[in-house]
Design a protein around this motif. Sequence first.
Motif, short mmCIF file in Angstrom:
data_model
loop_
_atom_site.label_atom_id
_atom_site.label_comp_id
_atom_site.label_asym_id
_atom_site.label_seq_id
_atom_site.Cartn_x
_atom_site.Cartn_y
_atom_site.Cartn_z
N GLU A 1 13.74 23.65 -0.34
CA GLU A 1 13.12 24.37 0.79
C GLU A 1 13.08 25.85 0.43
N SER B 1 8.63 23.17 12.43
CA SER B 1 9.65 22.41 13.16
C SER B 1 10.59 23.32 13.95
N ASN C 1 8.82 24.03 18.40
CA ASN C 1 7.68 23.26 18.91
C ASN C 1 7.93 22.84 20.36
N GLY C 2 7.04 22.00 20.90
CA GLY C 2 7.08 21.67 22.32
C GLY C 2 8.29 20.88 22.78
N GLN D 1 8.90 17.77 22.82
CA GLN D 1 8.63 16.48 23.46
C GLN D 1 8.85 15.34 22.47
N PHE E 1 9.00 25.60 -4.29
CA PHE E 1 8.33 24.61 -5.13
C PHE E 1 7.05 25.24 -5.66
N GLY F 1 0.81 16.30 12.38
CA GLY F 1 0.05 16.97 13.43
C GLY F 1 0.90 17.40 14.61
N GLY G 1 5.09 15.53 15.02
CA GLY G 1 6.04 15.40 13.93
C GLY G 1 7.47 15.14 14.36
N THR H 1 8.37 13.69 17.23
CA THR H 1 8.36 12.34 17.81
C THR H 1 8.39 11.26 16.74
C1 LIG Z 1 2.78 24.64 19.26
C2 LIG Z 1 3.31 23.34 18.72
C3 LIG Z 1 3.89 22.42 19.59
C4 LIG Z 1 4.35 21.19 19.11
N1 LIG Z 1 4.97 20.33 19.98
C5 LIG Z 1 5.44 19.15 19.52
C6 LIG Z 1 6.13 18.28 20.41
O1 LIG Z 1 6.32 18.58 21.57
N2 LIG Z 1 6.56 17.08 19.92
C7 LIG Z 1 6.34 16.72 18.62
O2 LIG Z 1 6.70 15.60 18.25
N3 LIG Z 1 5.73 17.54 17.75
C8 LIG Z 1 5.28 18.76 18.17
N4 LIG Z 1 4.64 19.60 17.31
C9 LIG Z 1 4.39 19.15 15.93
C10 LIG Z 1 5.62 19.28 15.03
O3 LIG Z 1 6.24 20.52 15.24
C11 LIG Z 1 5.17 19.13 13.57
O4 LIG Z 1 4.43 17.94 13.41
C12 LIG Z 1 6.37 19.07 12.64
O5 LIG Z 1 7.21 20.18 12.83
C13 LIG Z 1 5.92 19.02 11.19
O6 LIG Z 1 7.07 18.96 10.40
P1 LIG Z 1 6.98 19.11 8.83
O7 LIG Z 1 8.35 18.90 8.31
O8 LIG Z 1 5.88 18.24 8.31
O9 LIG Z 1 6.47 20.60 8.60
P2 LIG Z 1 7.32 21.95 8.57
O10 LIG Z 1 8.30 22.00 9.66
O11 LIG Z 1 6.35 23.06 8.47
O12 LIG Z 1 8.13 21.81 7.21
C14 LIG Z 1 7.54 22.01 5.95
C15 LIG Z 1 8.54 22.79 5.14
O13 LIG Z 1 8.05 22.95 3.80
C16 LIG Z 1 8.46 24.23 3.38
N5 LIG Z 1 7.59 24.65 2.29
C17 LIG Z 1 6.26 24.89 2.32
N6 LIG Z 1 5.82 25.27 1.11
C18 LIG Z 1 6.91 25.27 0.29
C19 LIG Z 1 7.10 25.54 -1.09
N7 LIG Z 1 6.09 25.92 -1.89
N8 LIG Z 1 8.34 25.43 -1.60
C20 LIG Z 1 9.38 25.03 -0.81
N9 LIG Z 1 9.26 24.76 0.48
C21 LIG Z 1 8.03 24.87 1.03
C22 LIG Z 1 8.30 25.11 4.61
O14 LIG Z 1 9.08 26.29 4.50
C23 LIG Z 1 8.76 24.19 5.70
O15 LIG Z 1 10.13 24.35 6.01
C24 LIG Z 1 4.20 20.86 17.74
C25 LIG Z 1 3.65 21.79 16.86
C26 LIG Z 1 3.21 23.03 17.33
C27 LIG Z 1 2.63 24.03 16.38
#
Ligand SMILES: Cc1cc2nc3c(=O)[nH]c(=O)nc-3n(C[C@H](O)[C@H](O)[C@H](O)COP(=O)(O)OP(=O)(O)OC[C@H]3O[C@@H](n4cnc5c(N)ncnc54)[C@H](O)[C@@H]3O)c2cc1C
Length: 415
Positions: free
Chosen positions: A30, A40, A43-44, A46, A224, A381, A384, A386
């Motif tokens: 990370e 993450s 977010n909301g 939920q 990465f 989307g 995430g 959930t």
């Molecule tokens: C306004 C909003 C409200 C939301 N509400 C909800 C909700 O109520 N319920 C729900 O289920 N979901 C909700 N979501 C969606 C949810 O937050 C996301 O789907 C989820 O956080 C995605 O997780 P992830 O691990 O894929 O991405 P991320 O949390 O973005 O994790 C990706 C990680 O990769 C790391 N990374 C990126 N590039 C590199 C690199 N080159 N080298 C090393 N590390 C790197 C980043 O630093 C990051 O920590 C919401 C999103 C938003 C924006």
Amino acid sequence: MRICVLGGGVIGVTTAYYLAREGHQVTLVERRENVAQETSHANGGQLSYSYVAPLADPSVLPKLPKWLFARDGALRFEPRLDLRQWRWCLQFLRACTRAQSRATTAELLGLGFLSQRLIHEIVDQEAFGFDYVRNGKLVVYRDAEGFAGARAQAAYQADLGCVQHALDGAACVALEPALAHIGEQIAGGIHTPGEEAADCDQFTRGLARAAARDGVAMQLGTEFLGLRTKGSEVLAAETSAGKIEADAYVVCLGFQSAALLASFGVQVPVYPLKGYSLTLPAARAPGAPRVSVTDSHHKIVYAPLGERLRIAGMVDIAGMSAHADEARIALLARQARETFPEAGDYGALQTWTGMRPATPDSKPVIGPTHYRNLWLNTGHGALGFTLACGSAKLLADLLADRELPLDAGAFAPNR
Ligand SMILES: Cc1cc2nc3c(=O)[nH]c(=O)nc-3n(C[C@H](O)[C@H](O)[C@H](O)COP(=O)(O)OP(=O)(O)OC[C@H]3O[C@@H](n4cnc5c(N)ncnc54)[C@H](O)[C@@H]3O)c2cc1C
């Protein structure tokens, strides 16, 4: 097996956790100094297992012009000279068929129910707290047409195992008295008593500690940079701290997944949908909702997280920059204050911007790539948090080549 998980959001951390429980030797990479610092983080909140219907639905087509051009719209499109943006939008439009929307709903409900069962196991088995509450969710509609559509969707979902009830406006206010201020405007609502809410940041950090306890090596502050490949095999992940050699690599890089893999010939149909959240500290009952509420009119979600109220919304299709647009945040705050004027001190709001890693069909991408040891778990989307646990478990089961809890083909990268 030695497995390198790339990305420390909720998806990467749940993936590392389930892989470590299988006895694999896991390293998580990370770039930030802690996990859950990007999408993450705030977010909301939920855990919306029964509200998984995709954004791509024929019912959105007539609404698109209004959404896109309204000044106060929840959805905003800023055209870019970026092929990925236009390709994503075209694929989204193509996914707006009734048949696909229904099939996707059924597939995501399966993944949601699996996730719910696994979160309950974590609540029972792990010691960390994350403001988890089983408070039910109420989606309210301010127009009769929207409410009728929601009732039809609930009827379809009842056959798929969802327990949901349609309530008239008065019953919505009786269930959640904090809605009294807009009570007259509510045409009706759909209540799902089994829905939950929690703090995704606390969950991810708590689970990362549990994963580290189970042997996961946390390489934080490590970027990465790319893959070293030979033929159809990944030999190593190149990082700012040197190369990491493993038997398998799992990409959980959120909205960055597409850009970071494109030069290796791996197409990931993920594009960021920017959103915003507000956190109201010391949100006071009875002015603050205790049930999770979605205001369908403004597309805003509200969740109680301990003594705080989390408010989230807005979808900006506006490129890769996570820059916070103060006008959008002000609009979100104004709409929240108009809906729950006595929820707390709006002067003390904390604001946040996040990038939903969205696919055109609203389904995550989970499974193998054309490299024999490169796997994807990304593209969750708006869902995430959930879907994290179910997605991670599915990925672990696919990697182990064992019998799967659901049809993984629905989420396959080459679907
Ligand atoms: C306004 C909003 C409200 C939301 N509400 C909800 C909700 O109520 N319920 C729900 O289920 N979901 C909700 N979501 C969606 C949810 O937050 C996301 O789907 C989820 O956080 C995605 O997780 P992830 O691990 O894929 O991405 P991320 O949390 O973005 O994790 C990706 C990680 O990769 C790391 N990374 C990126 N590039 C590199 C690199 N080159 N080298 C090393 N590390 C790197 C980043 O630093 C990051 O920590 C919401 C999103 C938003 C924006």
